[in-house]
Design a protein around this motif. Structure first.
Motif, mmCIF file in Angstrom:
data_model
loop_
_atom_site.group_PDB
_atom_site.id
_atom_site.type_symbol
_atom_site.label_atom_id
_atom_site.label_comp_id
_atom_site.label_asym_id
_atom_site.label_seq_id
_atom_site.Cartn_x
_atom_site.Cartn_y
_atom_site.Cartn_z
ATOM 1 N N PRO A 1 59.079 16.058 56.823
ATOM 2 C CA PRO A 1 60.066 16.588 55.850
ATOM 3 C C PRO A 1 61.185 15.603 55.533
ATOM 4 O O PRO A 1 61.797 15.688 54.474
ATOM 5 N N GLU A 2 61.460 14.669 56.443
ATOM 6 C CA GLU A 2 62.516 13.674 56.200
ATOM 7 C C GLU A 2 61.914 12.276 56.029
ATOM 8 O O GLU A 2 62.486 11.273 56.462
ATOM 9 N N ALA A 3 60.764 12.206 55.395
ATOM 10 C CA ALA A 3 60.052 10.941 55.226
ATOM 11 C C ALA A 3 60.927 9.906 54.509
ATOM 12 O O ALA A 3 61.583 10.220 53.517
ATOM 13 N N ASP A 4 60.927 8.676 55.058
ATOM 14 C CA ASP A 4 61.711 7.601 54.434
ATOM 15 C C ASP A 4 60.867 6.349 54.191
ATOM 16 O O ASP A 4 61.383 5.311 53.803
ATOM 17 N N LEU A 5 59.552 6.460 54.416
ATOM 18 C CA LEU A 5 58.650 5.343 54.172
ATOM 19 C C LEU A 5 57.491 5.804 53.297
ATOM 20 O O LEU A 5 57.132 6.975 53.271
ATOM 21 N N ASP A 6 56.900 4.845 52.569
ATOM 22 C CA ASP A 6 55.720 5.157 51.755
ATOM 23 C C ASP A 6 54.432 5.083 52.578
ATOM 24 O O ASP A 6 53.431 5.717 52.222
ATOM 25 N N ALA A 7 54.468 4.290 53.658
ATOM 26 C CA ALA A 7 53.263 4.132 54.481
ATOM 27 C C ALA A 7 53.639 3.530 55.825
ATOM 28 O O ALA A 7 54.709 2.921 55.979
ATOM 29 N N VAL A 8 52.760 3.707 56.800
ATOM 30 C CA VAL A 8 52.860 2.994 58.080
ATOM 31 C C VAL A 8 51.486 2.425 58.422
ATOM 32 O O VAL A 8 50.453 2.968 58.018
ATOM 33 N N VAL A 9 51.497 1.301 59.160
ATOM 34 C CA VAL A 9 50.264 0.729 59.701
ATOM 35 C C VAL A 9 50.356 0.831 61.218
ATOM 36 O O VAL A 9 51.361 0.445 61.818
ATOM 37 N N LEU A 10 49.307 1.361 61.837
ATOM 38 C CA LEU A 10 49.285 1.509 63.289
ATOM 39 C C LEU A 10 47.840 1.434 63.757
ATOM 40 O O LEU A 10 46.904 1.428 62.956
ATOM 41 N N ALA A 11 47.655 1.330 65.078
ATOM 42 C CA ALA A 11 46.290 1.210 65.612
ATOM 43 C C ALA A 11 45.514 2.503 65.350
ATOM 44 O O ALA A 11 45.980 3.591 65.663
ATOM 45 N N ARG A 12 44.328 2.371 64.787
ATOM 46 C CA ARG A 12 43.495 3.537 64.512
ATOM 47 C C ARG A 12 43.201 4.312 65.805
ATOM 48 O O ARG A 12 43.189 5.544 65.810
ATOM 49 N N ALA A 13 42.972 3.587 66.892
ATOM 50 C CA ALA A 13 42.558 4.232 68.143
ATOM 51 C C ALA A 13 43.557 5.289 68.601
ATOM 52 O O ALA A 13 43.171 6.387 69.024
ATOM 53 N N GLY A 14 44.845 4.965 68.512
ATOM 54 C CA GLY A 14 45.861 5.910 68.965
ATOM 55 C C GLY A 14 45.908 7.166 68.117
ATOM 56 O O GLY A 14 46.083 8.274 68.631
ATOM 57 N N VAL A 15 45.735 6.994 66.814
ATOM 58 C CA VAL A 15 45.751 8.141 65.901
ATOM 59 C C VAL A 15 44.547 9.055 66.199
ATOM 60 O O VAL A 15 44.674 10.282 66.264
ATOM 61 N N VAL A 16 43.394 8.424 66.436
ATOM 62 C CA VAL A 16 42.173 9.187 66.729
ATOM 63 C C VAL A 16 42.304 9.927 68.055
ATOM 64 O O VAL A 16 41.953 11.111 68.166
ATOM 65 N N ARG A 17 42.835 9.249 69.084
ATOM 66 C CA ARG A 17 42.948 9.877 70.409
ATOM 67 C C ARG A 17 43.890 11.079 70.383
ATOM 68 O O ARG A 17 43.770 11.971 71.222
ATOM 69 N N LEU A 18 44.818 11.107 69.439
ATOM 70 C CA LEU A 18 45.735 12.244 69.312
ATOM 71 C C LEU A 18 45.206 13.315 68.358
ATOM 72 O O LEU A 18 45.897 14.291 68.067
ATOM 73 N N GLY A 19 43.985 13.119 67.866
ATOM 74 C CA GLY A 19 43.385 14.130 67.015
ATOM 75 C C GLY A 19 43.946 14.175 65.601
ATOM 76 O O GLY A 19 43.865 15.193 64.933
ATOM 77 N N ARG A 20 44.497 13.049 65.127
ATOM 78 C CA ARG A 20 45.117 13.040 63.790
ATOM 79 C C ARG A 20 44.381 12.121 62.812
ATOM 80 O O ARG A 20 44.954 11.659 61.818
ATOM 81 N N ALA A 21 43.101 11.880 63.073
ATOM 82 C CA ALA A 21 42.335 10.949 62.234
ATOM 83 C C ALA A 21 42.302 11.368 60.770
ATOM 84 O O ALA A 21 42.218 10.519 59.866
ATOM 85 N N ALA A 22 42.392 12.661 60.499
ATOM 86 C CA ALA A 22 42.317 13.149 59.114
ATOM 87 C C ALA A 22 43.482 12.641 58.268
ATOM 88 O O ALA A 22 43.398 12.639 57.023
ATOM 89 N N GLU A 23 44.575 12.208 58.920
ATOM 90 C CA GLU A 23 45.745 11.741 58.165
ATOM 91 C C GLU A 23 45.661 10.258 57.804
ATOM 92 O O GLU A 23 46.507 9.745 57.062
ATOM 93 N N ILE A 24 44.654 9.566 58.327
ATOM 94 C CA ILE A 24 44.473 8.153 57.977
ATOM 95 C C ILE A 24 43.982 8.062 56.535
ATOM 96 O O ILE A 24 43.005 8.697 56.166
ATOM 97 N N THR A 25 44.682 7.287 55.728
ATOM 98 C CA THR A 25 44.261 7.154 54.327
ATOM 99 C C THR A 25 43.366 5.926 54.120
ATOM 100 O O THR A 25 42.641 5.860 53.132
ATOM 101 N N GLU A 26 43.411 4.974 55.043
ATOM 102 C CA GLU A 26 42.519 3.812 54.964
ATOM 103 C C GLU A 26 42.427 3.158 56.338
ATOM 104 O O GLU A 26 43.453 2.934 56.989
ATOM 105 N N THR A 27 41.202 2.873 56.763
ATOM 106 C CA THR A 27 41.000 2.033 57.940
ATOM 107 C C THR A 27 40.864 0.608 57.433
ATOM 108 O O THR A 27 40.008 0.321 56.585
ATOM 109 N N LEU A 28 41.731 -0.281 57.916
ATOM 110 C CA LEU A 28 41.865 -1.603 57.302
ATOM 111 C C LEU A 28 40.780 -2.562 57.768
ATOM 112 O O LEU A 28 40.559 -2.746 58.974
ATOM 113 N N ASP A 29 40.125 -3.172 56.818
ATOM 114 C CA ASP A 29 39.083 -4.166 57.098
ATOM 115 C C ASP A 29 39.716 -5.331 57.872
ATOM 116 O O ASP A 29 40.781 -5.824 57.489
#
Length: 309
Positions: free
Chosen positions: A158-186
């Motif tokens: 609700p207080e978003a101040d960025l257009d995007a973040v880049v972070l390790a895919r593994a951590g997002v997946v392990r927390l069960g939030r993979a659906a929020e990834i908009t692109e896995t970077l080549d």
């Protein structure tokens, strides 16, 4: 009934998720019960940028607890470990590695190249910042700290101040939030950190029974890939805050499995980079990493590893 093994973990949601996964796997493989013991590290208490905190800041408290026999073994994100081995401790297992690539979480489902010029994109690692600059997309790159949930909230909350973040895919997946990834970077766009997505399970070297027990969780191809990447890093002597990237893949060659290792050193402003690769057998993983580091240095990588401020 055997007493539960004490597994030391950081208290973050990601660390607890990773540690519980290892605990469940070990119990399933060996029948031994495991209890989690939370340890607070200096990295958890600080809000300073990771580059200023230094290598091993999330690791030292866990290792001290191991040496003091307060815990039996620990689970680390492998990329947090200093490249020098710790006397008296042993990496008993490297489980099957998660996808090592970086991931983008962006507003409106955008991909990296769809973000308009001037978009604010946050990330913590100097390696990612340098590679984002190198892409020349006219993005405003903002250094950020915080756990996976708080980083994603800066884009989707609700207080978003960025257009995007880049972070390790593994951590997002392990927390069960993979659906929020908009692109896995080549990796051709964003080469990962050495050992990204891999876990290291560490115990006391003289605990022979536990060393043998934990070996049930070791995944040899994952260990070989990480060994090659970290040997490259150690030879470059860059530590985790310098703009060094590496990605090893195992594939079937004509004479059995082969490692294909890519490495890069990027200037912090992204203006210059040296990118090279090497192949070899998994048995020679460490030597492949050392040789690629030597190649990178011969090609001028040492002139890029100046200030990472």
């Amino acid at each position: 009934m055997n007493a539960p093994l004490r597994l030391g973990t950081r208290g973050s949601a990601l660390a607890l998720a990773q540690s519980q996964q290892v605990a469940d796997s070990l119990t399933a493989a060996t029948g031994r019960p495991v209890e989690l013991v939370r340890i607070v590290t200096a990295g958890d208490r600080s809000n300073a940028p990771v580059a200023q905190l230094g290598v091993g800041v999330f690791v030292s408290a866990l290792r001290e607890a191991l040496i003091a026999n307060e815990i039996d073994f620990a689970v680390h994100s492998y990329k947090d470990l200093p490249t020098l081995p710790h006397p008296g401790l042993h990496i008993a297992a490297v489980p099957l590695r998660e996808d090592p690539r970086d991931a983008l979480v962006a507003r409106d489902g955008l991909t990296l190249t769809e973000l308009p010029a001037g978009s604010a994109i946050g990330t913590g690692a100097v390696r990612r910042i340098a590679q984002l600059h190198a892409l020349g997309l006219q993005l405003q790159v903002t250094p950020i700290r915080g756990n996976v949930d708080s980083r994603i909230a800066r884009v989707l909350g609700p207080e978003a101040d960025l257009d995007a973040v880049v972070l390790a895919r593994a951590g997002v997946v392990r927390l069960g939030r993979a659906a929020e990834i908009t692109e896995t970077l080549d990796p051709m766009l964003m080469l990962p950190a050495p050992a990204q997505g891999a876990l290291a399970i560490e115990c006391r070297a003289d605990d022979a029974d536990l060393v043998e027990l934990l070996a049930a969780l070791d995944h040899a191809p994952s260990r070989a890939a990480v060994t090659a990447e970290r040997a490259m890093l150690a030879t470059l002597e860059a530590g985790c805050s310098a703009p060094v990237a590496a990605h090893a893949e195992l594939a079937e060659g004509e004479e059995g499995d082969e490692i294909y290792l890519r490495g890069a050193v990027i200037s912090p402003d992204g203006a210059r980079a040296v990118r090279l690769s090497r192949t070899g057998t998994p048995a020679d993983a460490a030597e492949i990493g050392k040789a690629l580091a030597a190649d990178l240095l011969d090609a001028g990588a040492d002139t890029l590893m100046g200030s990472t401020e």
